[in-house]
Design a protein around this motif. Structure first.
Motif, PDB file in Angstrom:
ATOM      1  N   PRO A   1      -1.807   7.658   5.532  1.00 58.12           N
ATOM      2  CA  PRO A   1      -2.905   6.455   4.487  1.00 58.12           C
ATOM      3  C   PRO A   1      -3.438   7.384   4.308  1.00 58.12           C
ATOM      4  CG  PRO A   1      -2.735   6.105   7.427  1.00 58.12           C
ATOM      5  CD  PRO A   1      -2.216   7.260   7.234  1.00 58.12           C
ATOM      6  N   ILE A   2      -3.170   7.039   2.471  1.00 55.51           N
ATOM      7  CA  ILE A   2      -3.674   7.817   1.513  1.00 55.51           C
ATOM      8  C   ILE A   2      -4.663   6.627   0.731  1.00 55.51           C
ATOM      9  CG2 ILE A   2      -3.531   8.201  -0.889  1.00 55.51           C
ATOM     10  CD1 ILE A   2      -0.441   8.349  -0.842  1.00 55.51           C
ATOM     11  N   THR A   3      -6.257   7.103   1.476  1.00 54.22           N
ATOM     12  CA  THR A   3      -7.489   5.839   1.524  1.00 54.22           C
ATOM     13  C   THR A   3      -7.485   5.234   0.471  1.00 54.22           C
ATOM     14  OG1 THR A   3      -8.512   8.009   1.661  1.00 54.22           O
ATOM     15  CG2 THR A   3      -8.651   7.290   4.139  1.00 54.22           C
TER      16      THR A   3
ATOM     17  N   SER B   1       4.485   1.297   2.033  1.00 49.48           N
ATOM     18  CA  SER B   1       4.321   1.733   3.626  1.00 49.48           C
ATOM     19  C   SER B   1       5.774   1.083   3.409  1.00 49.48           C
ATOM     20  CB  SER B   1       2.858   1.361   3.030  1.00 49.48           C
ATOM     21  OG  SER B   1       2.818  -0.258   3.128  1.00 49.48           O
ATOM     22  N   ASP B   2       5.988  -0.097   3.051  1.00 42.64           N
ATOM     23  CA  ASP B   2       6.952  -0.943   3.779  1.00 42.64           C
ATOM     24  C   ASP B   2       8.227   0.307   4.106  1.00 42.64           C
ATOM     25  OD1 ASP B   2       5.438  -3.317   3.120  1.00 42.64           O
ATOM     26  OD2 ASP B   2       6.066  -4.108   1.768  1.00 42.64           O
ATOM     27  N   VAL B   3       8.724   0.440   3.049  1.00 42.68           N
ATOM     28  CA  VAL B   3       9.471   1.659   2.985  1.00 42.68           C
ATOM     29  C   VAL B   3       9.606   2.812   4.131  1.00 42.68           C
ATOM     30  CG1 VAL B   3      11.659   3.685   1.941  1.00 42.68           C
ATOM     31  CG2 VAL B   3      10.639   1.543   0.561  1.00 42.68           C
ATOM     32  N   ALA B   4       7.963   3.064   4.247  1.00 37.29           N
ATOM     33  CA  ALA B   4       7.995   4.424   5.494  1.00 37.29           C
ATOM     34  C   ALA B   4       8.553   3.759   6.163  1.00 37.29           C
ATOM     35  CB  ALA B   4       7.002   4.571   5.147  1.00 37.29           C
ATOM     36  N   ALA B   5       7.849   1.842   6.640  1.00 36.39           N
ATOM     37  CA  ALA B   5       8.271   1.569   8.103  1.00 36.39           C
ATOM     38  C   ALA B   5       9.356   0.944   8.567  1.00 36.39           C
ATOM     39  CB  ALA B   5       7.425   0.017   8.428  1.00 36.39           C
ATOM     40  N   THR B   6      10.050   1.549   7.797  1.00 35.01           N
ATOM     41  CA  THR B   6      11.976   1.081   8.042  1.00 35.01           C
ATOM     42  C   THR B   6      12.270   3.150   7.731  1.00 35.01           C
ATOM     43  OG1 THR B   6      12.803   0.869   5.296  1.00 35.01           O
ATOM     44  CG2 THR B   6      11.605  -1.002   6.838  1.00 35.01           C
ATOM     45  N   ARG B   7      12.084   3.997   7.851  1.00 34.25           N
ATOM     46  CA  ARG B   7      12.563   5.047   7.395  1.00 34.25           C
ATOM     47  C   ARG B   7      11.672   6.396   8.345  1.00 34.25           C
ATOM     48  NH1 ARG B   7      15.731   5.606   3.229  1.00 34.25           N
ATOM     49  NH2 ARG B   7      16.641   3.318   2.344  1.00 34.25           N
ATOM     50  N   GLN B   8      11.821   5.836   9.666  1.00 36.71           N
ATOM     51  CA  GLN B   8      10.611   6.735  10.501  1.00 36.71           C
ATOM     52  C   GLN B   8      11.897   7.449  10.718  1.00 36.71           C
ATOM     53  OE1 GLN B   8       7.334   6.586  11.431  1.00 36.71           O
ATOM     54  NE2 GLN B   8       7.384   4.745   9.899  1.00 36.71           N
ATOM     55  N   ARG B   9      11.413   8.723  10.815  1.00 37.68           N
ATOM     56  CA  ARG B   9      11.924   9.426  11.512  1.00 37.68           C
ATOM     57  C   ARG B   9      11.666  10.830  11.848  1.00 37.68           C
ATOM     58  NH1 ARG B   9      14.973  11.383   5.383  1.00 37.68           N
ATOM     59  NH2 ARG B   9      15.267  13.178   6.327  1.00 37.68           N
ATOM     60  N   GLY B  10      11.744  11.505  13.059  1.00 37.16           N
ATOM     61  CA  GLY B  10      11.444  13.479  13.339  1.00 37.16           C
ATOM     62  C   GLY B  10      10.927  13.892  12.072  1.00 37.16           C
TER      63      GLY B  10
ATOM     64  N   GLY C   1       8.901  21.509   0.845  1.00 39.28           N
ATOM     65  CA  GLY C   1       8.512  21.548  -0.489  1.00 39.28           C
ATOM     66  C   GLY C   1       7.952  21.281  -1.244  1.00 39.28           C
ATOM     67  N   VAL C   2       7.377  19.831  -0.743  1.00 37.53           N
ATOM     68  CA  VAL C   2       6.928  19.055  -1.934  1.00 37.53           C
ATOM     69  C   VAL C   2       7.050  17.919  -0.724  1.00 37.53           C
ATOM     70  CG1 VAL C   2       8.025  19.124  -4.592  1.00 37.53           C
ATOM     71  CG2 VAL C   2       9.223  17.918  -1.693  1.00 37.53           C
ATOM     72  N   VAL C   3       5.320  17.149  -1.363  1.00 37.56           N
ATOM     73  CA  VAL C   3       4.960  15.755  -0.658  1.00 37.56           C
ATOM     74  C   VAL C   3       5.323  14.504  -2.115  1.00 37.56           C
ATOM     75  CG1 VAL C   3       3.611  17.070   1.172  1.00 37.56           C
ATOM     76  CG2 VAL C   3       3.007  15.940  -1.795  1.00 37.56           C
ATOM     77  N   SER C   4       5.200  13.660  -1.216  1.00 36.37           N
ATOM     78  CA  SER C   4       5.161  12.146  -2.842  1.00 36.37           C
ATOM     79  C   SER C   4       4.655  11.159  -1.376  1.00 36.37           C
ATOM     80  CB  SER C   4       6.625  11.893  -2.555  1.00 36.37           C
ATOM     81  OG  SER C   4       7.002  10.631  -3.200  1.00 36.37           O
ATOM     82  N   PRO C   5       4.122  10.310  -2.091  1.00 33.51           N
ATOM     83  CA  PRO C   5       3.380   8.823  -2.170  1.00 33.51           C
ATOM     84  C   PRO C   5       4.821   7.716  -1.877  1.00 33.51           C
ATOM     85  CG  PRO C   5       2.278   9.184  -4.202  1.00 33.51           C
ATOM     86  CD  PRO C   5       3.265  10.517  -3.747  1.00 33.51           C
ATOM     87  N   ILE C   6       4.981   7.392  -1.177  1.00 28.48           N
ATOM     88  CA  ILE C   6       6.015   6.177  -0.400  1.00 28.48           C
ATOM     89  C   ILE C   6       5.316   4.655  -0.289  1.00 28.48           C
ATOM     90  CG2 ILE C   6       7.477   6.308   1.594  1.00 28.48           C
ATOM     91  CD1 ILE C   6       8.181   7.937  -0.993  1.00 28.48           C
TER      92      ILE C   6
ATOM     93  N   LYS D   1       1.021  -1.378   0.103  1.00 33.12           N
ATOM     94  CA  LYS D   1       0.420   0.183   0.191  1.00 33.12           C
ATOM     95  C   LYS D   1       0.772   1.252   0.206  1.00 33.12           C
ATOM     96  CE  LYS D   1      -3.700  -2.178   2.624  1.00 33.12           C
ATOM     97  NZ  LYS D   1      -4.569  -1.798   3.596  1.00 33.12           N
ATOM     98  N   MET D   2       0.244   2.562  -0.425  1.00 29.99           N
ATOM     99  CA  MET D   2       1.137   3.422  -0.583  1.00 29.99           C
ATOM    100  C   MET D   2       0.603   4.380   0.772  1.00 29.99           C
ATOM    101  SD  MET D   2       3.009   3.193  -3.282  1.00 29.99           S
ATOM    102  CE  MET D   2       3.232   5.021  -3.673  1.00 29.99           C
ATOM    103  N   VAL D   3       1.906   5.483   1.203  1.00 33.38           N
ATOM    104  CA  VAL D   3       0.997   6.485   2.275  1.00 33.38           C
ATOM    105  C   VAL D   3       1.975   7.574   1.617  1.00 33.38           C
ATOM    106  CG1 VAL D   3       1.647   4.611   4.602  1.00 33.38           C
ATOM    107  CG2 VAL D   3       3.383   5.646   3.340  1.00 33.38           C
ATOM    108  N   LEU D   4       1.330   8.982   2.047  1.00 33.68           N
ATOM    109  CA  LEU D   4       2.175  10.042   2.044  1.00 33.68           C
ATOM    110  C   LEU D   4       2.891  10.747   2.942  1.00 33.68           C
ATOM    111  CD1 LEU D   4       1.573  12.308  -0.441  1.00 33.68           C
ATOM    112  CD2 LEU D   4       0.091  13.318   1.158  1.00 33.68           C
ATOM    113  N   ALA D   5       4.560  10.959   2.088  1.00 36.77           N
ATOM    114  CA  ALA D   5       5.435  11.430   3.407  1.00 36.77           C
ATOM    115  C   ALA D   5       5.416  12.962   2.691  1.00 36.77           C
ATOM    116  CB  ALA D   5       6.694  10.767   3.130  1.00 36.77           C
ATOM    117  N   VAL D   6       5.368  13.686   4.253  1.00 32.12           N
ATOM    118  CA  VAL D   6       5.063  14.776   3.851  1.00 32.12           C
ATOM    119  C   VAL D   6       5.811  15.341   4.853  1.00 32.12           C
ATOM    120  CG1 VAL D   6       2.610  15.365   3.628  1.00 32.12           C
ATOM    121  CG2 VAL D   6       3.074  15.270   5.528  1.00 32.12           C
ATOM    122  N   ALA D   7       6.933  16.599   5.345  1.00 30.74           N
ATOM    123  CA  ALA D   7       7.023  17.330   6.211  1.00 30.74           C
ATOM    124  C   ALA D   7       6.396  17.429   7.875  1.00 30.74           C
ATOM    125  CB  ALA D   7       6.946  19.169   6.161  1.00 30.74           C
ATOM    126  N   ALA D   8       7.129  17.402   8.568  1.00 27.03           N
ATOM    127  CA  ALA D   8       6.549  17.169   9.599  1.00 27.03           C
ATOM    128  C   ALA D   8       6.027  18.566  10.024  1.00 27.03           C
ATOM    129  CB  ALA D   8       7.134  17.150  11.175  1.00 27.03           C
ATOM    130  N   GLY D   9       6.135  19.905  10.021  1.00 28.80           N
ATOM    131  CA  GLY D   9       5.010  20.451  10.182  1.00 28.80           C
ATOM    132  C   GLY D   9       4.404  21.168   8.646  1.00 28.80           C
TER     133      GLY D   9
END
Length: 291
Positions: free
Chosen positions: A259-261, A244-253, A237-242, A164-172
């Motif tokens: 989740p992209i429904t 979910s498996d990759v996102a699970a290994t790249r958790q960062r503050g 400045g940008v966002v990106s679908p990522i 599945k895909m999630v959306l990666a966005v800056a924390a702020g």
């Protein structure tokens, strides 16, 4: 019909030349001609139209070729696999995956190693922005790639993993406070663009060009690697679908994953060069199908 006669018929159906067929199979031209005549007498119809200048299949010959080809390939594949099992596969097989996706096919890797302990299995990383380079350069024998892959020189095996895909966005980022997003939200935010020769149809499966309502999704910064993408996303400045498996290994503050429904589900399959199908490649694909 003997197996050798089937080989002669199929070779002549490809070469359409008695001399080249005889040379290819290391037999006399008379042996080829005799075999074809025997097959035609047995079947009761002409398989080839012969003139002094050309040889071509009759409609009956075309139908027989199509039916025999599949069966012959299955027979030879079975013989190759039996012989490989009897002697044990040896050598090196290099499998390429994107980021940590090798973890998603652990069952496949374990089964292959169990069946072929004499083979050395190596793993190599493939860039998502240039997923076909390592394959075509021969640096990997099999690549685990998301589908579709529609390249005439590549063969696609069975689906072995979905993501599945999630959306990666800056924390702020203003989206970061939400619990989830929809693909339509991408119409309001620039996305990263691959700086590499990934086919457009493959990238469209990952990040579409338009929203479900047909609005163009703005294009943002060019990135060549996953780490470049994360740095650009963290900058806000940008966002990106990522995946979910990759996102699970790249958790960062500095990055939030939402989740992209209604997001796409990526399907991954082994892919190899059509001219590079070795017994080891076939053994790996069989392990993928079985696991």
């Amino acid at each position: 019909m003997e197996l050798r006669d089937i080989e002669i018929f199929l070779a002549l159906a490809e070469e359409l030349h008695f001399g080249r067929t005889a040379e290819r199979l290391h037999v006399s031209q008379a042996r080829v001609s005799q075999s074809i005549k025997q097959q035609e007498r047995r079947i009761g119809g002409a398989l080839f139209e012969r003139t002094s200048r050309s040889v071509r299949l009759t409609p009956l010959g075309e139908r027989l070729r199509d039916r025999l080809r599949t069966g012959y390939d299955e027979i030879m594949s079975g013989i190759d696999e039996a012989a490989a099992t009897a002697r044990g596969h040896t050598g090196v097989l290099t499998v390429g995956t994107m980021a940590t996706h090798y973890q998603a096919i652990t069952a496949v890797l374990d089964l292959f190693r169990q069946r072929h302990p004499q083979c050395e299995l190596r793993l190599r990383e493939i860039l998502p922005t240039d997923p076909l380079r390592e394959l075509r350069a021969g640096r990997v024998d099999i690549g685990l790639l998301w589908l579709p892959v529609r390249e005439p020189d590549l063969v696609v095996g069975p689906v072995v993993h979905t993501e599945k895909m999630v959306l990666a966005v800056a924390a702020g980022h203003r989206l970061a406070e939400r619990d989830s997003v929809e693909l339509e939200d991408l119409g309001d935010h620039p996305v990263v663009v691959p700086d590499g020769p990934i086919p457009d149809y493959m990238w469209q499966e990952h990040t579409p060009a338009v929203t479900p309502a047909g609005r163009p999704i703005p294009r943002g910064l060019l990135v060549a690697t996953l780490e470049e993408a994360f740095r650009a996303i963290a900058g806000g400045g940008v966002v990106s679908p990522i995946g979910s498996d990759v996102a699970a290994t790249r958790q960062r503050g500095d990055i939030t994953f939402l989740p992209i429904t209604d997001g796409p589900v990526l399907r991954y399959a082994p892919v190899w060069r059509s001219g590079g199908e070795t017994p080891l490649v076939r053994a790996f694909v069989q392990a993928a199908a079985d696991a």
